[in-house]
Design a protein around this motif. Structure first.
Motif, PDB file in Angstrom:
ATOM      1  N   CYS A   1       3.183   6.405  16.741  1.00  0.00           N
ATOM      2  CA  CYS A   1       3.473   5.656  15.386  1.00  0.00           C
ATOM      3  C   CYS A   1       2.137   4.989  15.293  1.00  0.00           C
ATOM      4  CB  CYS A   1       4.450   4.800  15.679  1.00  0.00           C
ATOM      5  SG  CYS A   1       5.997   5.474  15.793  1.00  0.00           S
ATOM      6  N   ARG A   2       1.452   4.923  14.199  1.00  0.00           N
ATOM      7  CA  ARG A   2       0.333   4.240  13.671  1.00  0.00           C
ATOM      8  C   ARG A   2       0.266   3.937  12.147  1.00  0.00           C
ATOM      9  NH1 ARG A   2      -2.777   7.577  11.313  1.00  0.00           N
ATOM     10  NH2 ARG A   2      -2.838   9.663  11.830  1.00  0.00           N
ATOM     11  N   GLN A   3      -0.736   3.044  11.715  1.00  0.00           N
ATOM     12  CA  GLN A   3      -0.910   2.833  10.287  1.00  0.00           C
ATOM     13  C   GLN A   3      -1.370   4.202   9.819  1.00  0.00           C
ATOM     14  OE1 GLN A   3      -3.973   0.053   9.426  1.00  0.00           O
ATOM     15  NE2 GLN A   3      -2.767  -0.812   7.909  1.00  0.00           N
ATOM     16  N   LEU A   4      -0.948   4.522   8.377  1.00  0.00           N
ATOM     17  CA  LEU A   4      -1.421   5.597   8.099  1.00  0.00           C
ATOM     18  C   LEU A   4      -3.044   5.638   7.427  1.00  0.00           C
ATOM     19  CD1 LEU A   4       1.532   6.794   6.210  1.00  0.00           C
ATOM     20  CD2 LEU A   4       0.734   7.680   8.133  1.00  0.00           C
ATOM     21  N   THR A   5      -3.750   6.814   7.550  1.00  0.00           N
ATOM     22  CA  THR A   5      -4.924   6.686   6.991  1.00  0.00           C
ATOM     23  C   THR A   5      -4.869   7.034   5.523  1.00  0.00           C
ATOM     24  OG1 THR A   5      -5.277   8.978   7.236  1.00  0.00           O
ATOM     25  CG2 THR A   5      -5.961   7.455   8.898  1.00  0.00           C
ATOM     26  N   PRO A   6      -6.155   6.639   4.769  1.00  0.00           N
ATOM     27  CA  PRO A   6      -5.944   7.067   3.070  1.00  0.00           C
ATOM     28  C   PRO A   6      -5.757   8.528   2.982  1.00  0.00           C
ATOM     29  CG  PRO A   6      -7.771   5.551   3.541  1.00  0.00           C
ATOM     30  CD  PRO A   6      -7.057   5.928   5.055  1.00  0.00           C
TER      31      PRO A   6
ATOM     32  N   PRO B   1       7.799   4.662  -7.200  1.00  0.00           N
ATOM     33  CA  PRO B   1       6.670   5.271  -7.844  1.00  0.00           C
ATOM     34  C   PRO B   1       5.394   5.620  -7.147  1.00  0.00           C
ATOM     35  CG  PRO B   1       7.836   3.586  -9.276  1.00  0.00           C
ATOM     36  CD  PRO B   1       8.190   3.526  -7.968  1.00  0.00           C
ATOM     37  N   TYR B   2       4.853   6.570  -7.501  1.00  0.00           N
ATOM     38  CA  TYR B   2       3.623   6.707  -6.670  1.00  0.00           C
ATOM     39  C   TYR B   2       2.717   5.519  -6.561  1.00  0.00           C
ATOM     40  CZ  TYR B   2      -0.659   9.128  -5.036  1.00  0.00           C
ATOM     41  OH  TYR B   2      -1.607   9.862  -4.313  1.00  0.00           O
ATOM     42  N   ALA B   3       2.470   5.050  -7.741  1.00  0.00           N
ATOM     43  CA  ALA B   3       1.448   3.818  -8.074  1.00  0.00           C
ATOM     44  C   ALA B   3       1.631   2.851  -7.093  1.00  0.00           C
ATOM     45  CB  ALA B   3       1.226   3.347  -9.527  1.00  0.00           C
ATOM     46  N   ILE B   4       2.900   2.591  -6.845  1.00  0.00           N
ATOM     47  CA  ILE B   4       3.721   1.393  -5.782  1.00  0.00           C
ATOM     48  C   ILE B   4       3.148   1.668  -4.509  1.00  0.00           C
ATOM     49  CG2 ILE B   4       5.428   0.294  -5.048  1.00  0.00           C
ATOM     50  CD1 ILE B   4       6.536   0.026  -7.800  1.00  0.00           C
ATOM     51  N   TYR B   5       3.468   3.107  -4.239  1.00  0.00           N
ATOM     52  CA  TYR B   5       3.317   3.650  -2.887  1.00  0.00           C
ATOM     53  C   TYR B   5       1.848   3.608  -2.424  1.00  0.00           C
ATOM     54  CZ  TYR B   5       4.603   6.005   1.436  1.00  0.00           C
ATOM     55  OH  TYR B   5       4.810   6.306   2.908  1.00  0.00           O
ATOM     56  N   ALA B   6       1.159   3.987  -3.359  1.00  0.00           N
ATOM     57  CA  ALA B   6      -0.614   4.075  -3.216  1.00  0.00           C
ATOM     58  C   ALA B   6      -0.904   2.687  -3.069  1.00  0.00           C
ATOM     59  CB  ALA B   6      -1.120   4.762  -4.508  1.00  0.00           C
ATOM     60  N   HIS B   7      -0.332   1.772  -3.951  1.00  0.00           N
ATOM     61  CA  HIS B   7      -0.940   0.404  -3.707  1.00  0.00           C
ATOM     62  C   HIS B   7      -0.197  -0.207  -2.287  1.00  0.00           C
ATOM     63  CE1 HIS B   7      -1.788  -3.925  -4.407  1.00  0.00           C
ATOM     64  NE2 HIS B   7      -0.485  -4.183  -3.927  1.00  0.00           N
ATOM     65  N   ARG B   8       0.670   0.162  -1.771  1.00  0.00           N
ATOM     66  CA  ARG B   8       1.288  -0.345  -0.515  1.00  0.00           C
ATOM     67  C   ARG B   8       0.250   0.521   0.595  1.00  0.00           C
ATOM     68  NH1 ARG B   8       7.450   0.902  -0.615  1.00  0.00           N
ATOM     69  NH2 ARG B   8       8.184  -0.996  -1.862  1.00  0.00           N
ATOM     70  N   GLN B   9      -0.065   1.695   0.341  1.00  0.00           N
ATOM     71  CA  GLN B   9      -1.198   2.391   1.187  1.00  0.00           C
ATOM     72  C   GLN B   9      -2.586   1.526   1.236  1.00  0.00           C
ATOM     73  OE1 GLN B   9      -0.576   4.883   3.106  1.00  0.00           O
ATOM     74  NE2 GLN B   9      -2.739   5.617   3.796  1.00  0.00           N
ATOM     75  N   HIS B  10      -3.026   1.336   0.100  1.00  0.00           N
ATOM     76  CA  HIS B  10      -4.346   0.655   0.205  1.00  0.00           C
ATOM     77  C   HIS B  10      -4.390  -0.835   0.714  1.00  0.00           C
ATOM     78  CE1 HIS B  10      -8.149  -0.860  -1.563  1.00  0.00           C
ATOM     79  NE2 HIS B  10      -7.634  -1.821  -1.897  1.00  0.00           N
ATOM     80  N   ALA B  11      -3.281  -1.422   0.899  1.00  0.00           N
ATOM     81  CA  ALA B  11      -2.948  -2.831   1.387  1.00  0.00           C
ATOM     82  C   ALA B  11      -2.730  -2.386   2.813  1.00  0.00           C
ATOM     83  CB  ALA B  11      -1.738  -3.508   0.880  1.00  0.00           C
ATOM     84  N   GLY B  12      -2.685  -1.317   3.342  1.00  0.00           N
ATOM     85  CA  GLY B  12      -2.543  -1.018   4.635  1.00  0.00           C
ATOM     86  C   GLY B  12      -1.140  -1.251   5.361  1.00  0.00           C
ATOM     87  N   GLU B  13      -0.249  -0.998   4.372  1.00  0.00           N
ATOM     88  CA  GLU B  13       1.301  -1.302   4.736  1.00  0.00           C
ATOM     89  C   GLU B  13       2.102   0.090   5.382  1.00  0.00           C
ATOM     90  OE1 GLU B  13       2.005  -5.463   1.812  1.00  0.00           O
ATOM     91  OE2 GLU B  13       2.688  -3.193   1.097  1.00  0.00           O
ATOM     92  N   ASN B  14       1.441   1.115   5.064  1.00  0.00           N
ATOM     93  CA  ASN B  14       2.492   2.177   5.251  1.00  0.00           C
ATOM     94  C   ASN B  14       1.750   2.737   6.844  1.00  0.00           C
ATOM     95  OD1 ASN B  14       3.318   2.428   2.530  1.00  0.00           O
ATOM     96  ND2 ASN B  14       1.779   3.675   1.730  1.00  0.00           N
ATOM     97  N   HIS B  15       3.006   3.112   7.511  1.00  0.00           N
ATOM     98  CA  HIS B  15       2.761   3.380   8.764  1.00  0.00           C
ATOM     99  C   HIS B  15       3.534   4.957   8.876  1.00  0.00           C
ATOM    100  CE1 HIS B  15       1.287  -0.427  10.082  1.00  0.00           C
ATOM    101  NE2 HIS B  15       1.813  -0.694   8.990  1.00  0.00           N
TER     102      HIS B  15
END
Length: 126
Positions: A5-10, A38-52
């Motif tokens: 498991c790890r933080q996801l990359t862009p 919504p994609y925009a929220i998920y993408a924002h979380r990705q940009h914040a480094g919150e998706n793993h």
């Protein structure tokens, strides 16, 4: 099977979001509650480094968001301001993946405890 498991990359954003949407569709087909983030929220979380993610033999099979911002709607209910929220947990529905979610939640808990050790007081994992 080897998993990690790890933080996801862009570059993994779209694959991760597809897992989330497929999981929501699976739930809806069974008339179970699902929130289509919504994609925009998920993408924002990705940009914040919150998706793993959980990877099995190099393939992304499950995702989770570890958010640190308290949703406005919950602000009055949350005593501690330093909180890690486990959100948007989803996995691929296929044979051999029965324990993917469990493994990813274990990782999420350990990751949250690591953050706590970095001197964040009052950390909660919900």
């Amino acid at each position: 099977m080897i998993h990690h498991c790890r933080q996801l990359t862009p570059a993994e954003l779209n694959a991760a979001y597809q897992i989330v949407m497929d999981a929501a569709a699976w739930l809806e087909e069974r008339q179970l509650p699902a929130w289509r983030v919504p994609y925009a929220i998920y993408a924002h979380r990705q940009h914040a480094g919150e998706n793993h993610g959980l990877f099995v033999e190099g393939r992304l099979r499950a995702v989770v968001t570890l958010a640190t911002a308290t949703p406005d709607a919950w602000a009055e209910l949350v005593i501690h301001r330093r909180v890690t929220w486990l959100a948007t947990l989803a996995s691929i529905r296929e044979p051999g993946g029965q324990h993917d979610g469990q493994a990813l939640v274990g990782y999420a808990e350990q990751h949250a405890r690591t953050i706590e050790r970095r001197d964040l007081s009052g950390l909660l994992l919900r």
